[in-house]
Design an enzyme around this catalytic site. Structure first.
Site, PDB file in Angstrom:
ATOM      1  N   ASP A  67       0.843  -1.199   0.000  1.00  0.00           N
ATOM      2  CA  ASP A  67       0.000   0.000   0.000  1.00  0.00           C
ATOM      3  C   ASP A  67       0.877   1.247   0.000  1.00  0.00           C
ATOM      4  OD1 ASP A  67       0.741  -0.728   2.717  1.00  0.00           O
ATOM      5  OD2 ASP A  67      -0.599   0.861   3.400  1.00  0.00           O
ATOM      6  N   GLU A 123       0.259  -0.933   5.953  1.00  0.00           N
ATOM      7  CA  GLU A 123       1.345  -0.387   6.761  1.00  0.00           C
ATOM      8  C   GLU A 123       1.242   1.119   6.903  1.00  0.00           C
ATOM      9  OE1 GLU A 123       5.239   1.309   7.840  1.00  0.00           O
ATOM     10  OE2 GLU A 123       4.110   1.654   5.991  1.00  0.00           O
TER      11      GLU A 123
END
Length: 354
Positions: A67, A123
């Site tokens: 991400d 994250e």
């Protein structure tokens, strides 16, 4: 490697867009399947897609995330490019180059027995759904290698501050600001006292920073409520515990006002002792490869490596791309550094497994 990096970067994967993260997971999975000859396990938790490959009895964890902080559509203003040996695009440095380096490093090994690869999808927003998965995958292993972007000048990250996040909510009593302000209890004034108290908790390498503020309803009303967000960064678990106690012990100053504190520690610190042996190993591997002497850095930003270190697993971070500009318009990776860093990563895995 550059073609693989382009493929990952041009599949946008903004953390808040779960459909985009799912699409990105398929692209990452296809890359791993092509280079490693194995299908990943797709793990979806609360809509967030993570990937894991496991080979034999786990001894080493390769850890990264797919991400990014960049909203969908960023490619229109920050397009993928490679000019004069510098690759640019959303997430190229943080940390899609690190993912490419994982797969290419492992593809060069004769045997993957003992390796686990975990690529998470949240994250950048605190690893809320993936923390348990990270700790489960890492527990009891000999090493965790995190291919987050390097520090300045290509330094490996041997220390990361732990993070805590709080919200301090103040309750007062509303009154007309012009007619009878004395009948109110000003939550804004109380909040000002609390902001000063919170800011005073920082010490040395520990930072305690009031950030997002809000309060009140109209210009002519004594505010009945106000709040502040607090960002905490600490170098040690002891400091994290000290600040946590102090924030929870905050007391109101104005008679009749009331406080509520929510939040707490998010990531434990990656203390340098948890990286020392692996950094020494990396220095030996680099020397054997004829690479320049490695440098190290402790940084304020946290990563999923904080979680692996927090459960006692030796952890070395910053093994990903060399470049700069994480989360910034000038995000970039130096292409010529990708091959040497891939070789370093491969050598580290071989050394631990042998």
């Amino acid at each position: 490697m550059i073609g693989d990096l382009e493929e990952l970067v041009t599949c946008e994967s903004y953390s808040a867009d779960l459909e985009a993260v799912a699409r990105s997971a398929k692209v990452v999975g296809a890359l791993g399947r092509r280079l490693l000859g194995a299908e990943p396990e797709y793990i979806v938790i609360d809509g967030v897609t993570h990937l894991r490959w496991s080979f034999g009895t786990p001894r080493v964890l390769m850890l990264g995330h797919h991400d990014t902080v960049w909203p969908i559509g960023t490619l229109r203003t920050h397009p993928w490019s490679v000019v004069d040996g510098v690759a640019k695009g959303p997430g190229v440095f943080d940390m899609k180059s690190g993912l490419v380096q994982i797969f290419h490093a492992l593809a060069g090994l004769p045997d993957l027995d003992g390796v686990t690869i975990l690529v998470t999808g949240d994250e950048e927003v605190g690893s809320i759904t993936s923390r348990g998965l990270i700790e489960e995958s890492a527990r009891g292993l000999a090493a965790a290698f995190v291919t987050e972007a390097s520090a300045d000048g290509g330094a490996l990250k041997t220390g990361r501050k732990g993070t805590s996040n709080y919200e301090v909510q103040v309750y007062g009593r509303a009154a007309h600001a012009g007619l009878e302000p004395e009948r109110g209890i000003n939550a804004g004034v109380e909040l000002a006292h609390q902001i000063l108290a919170v800011a005073a908790l920082g010490s040395g390498a520990t930072t305690v920073v009031p950030t997002v503020l809000s309060g009140g309803t109209t210009l002519n009303t004594v505010p009945a409520q106000a709040r502040v967000g607090v960002d905490v960064r600490v170098p040690t678990l002891a400091e994290q515990a000290r600040v946590d106690r102090a924030v929870r012990e905050l007391a109101p100053v104005l008679d009749g006002s009331r406080l509520e504190v929510s939040g707490g520690p998010n990531r434990p610190p990656l203390e340098t002792a948890m990286s020392a042996s692996l950094f020494a190993l990396a220095q030996r591997v680099a020397a054997a490869l004829g690479q320049p002497e490695l440098t190290e850095a402790s940084v304020g930003g946290a990563s999923d490596g904080n979680f692996t270190a927090g459960i006692g697993v030796p952890t070395l971070d910053g093994l990903g791309g060399v470049g700069g500009g994480a989360h910034a318009d000038h995000e970039h990776v130096i292409v010529a550094e990708m091959e040497p860093r891939t070789a370093l990563l491969r050598g580290l895995v071989q050394a631990v497994l042998s």
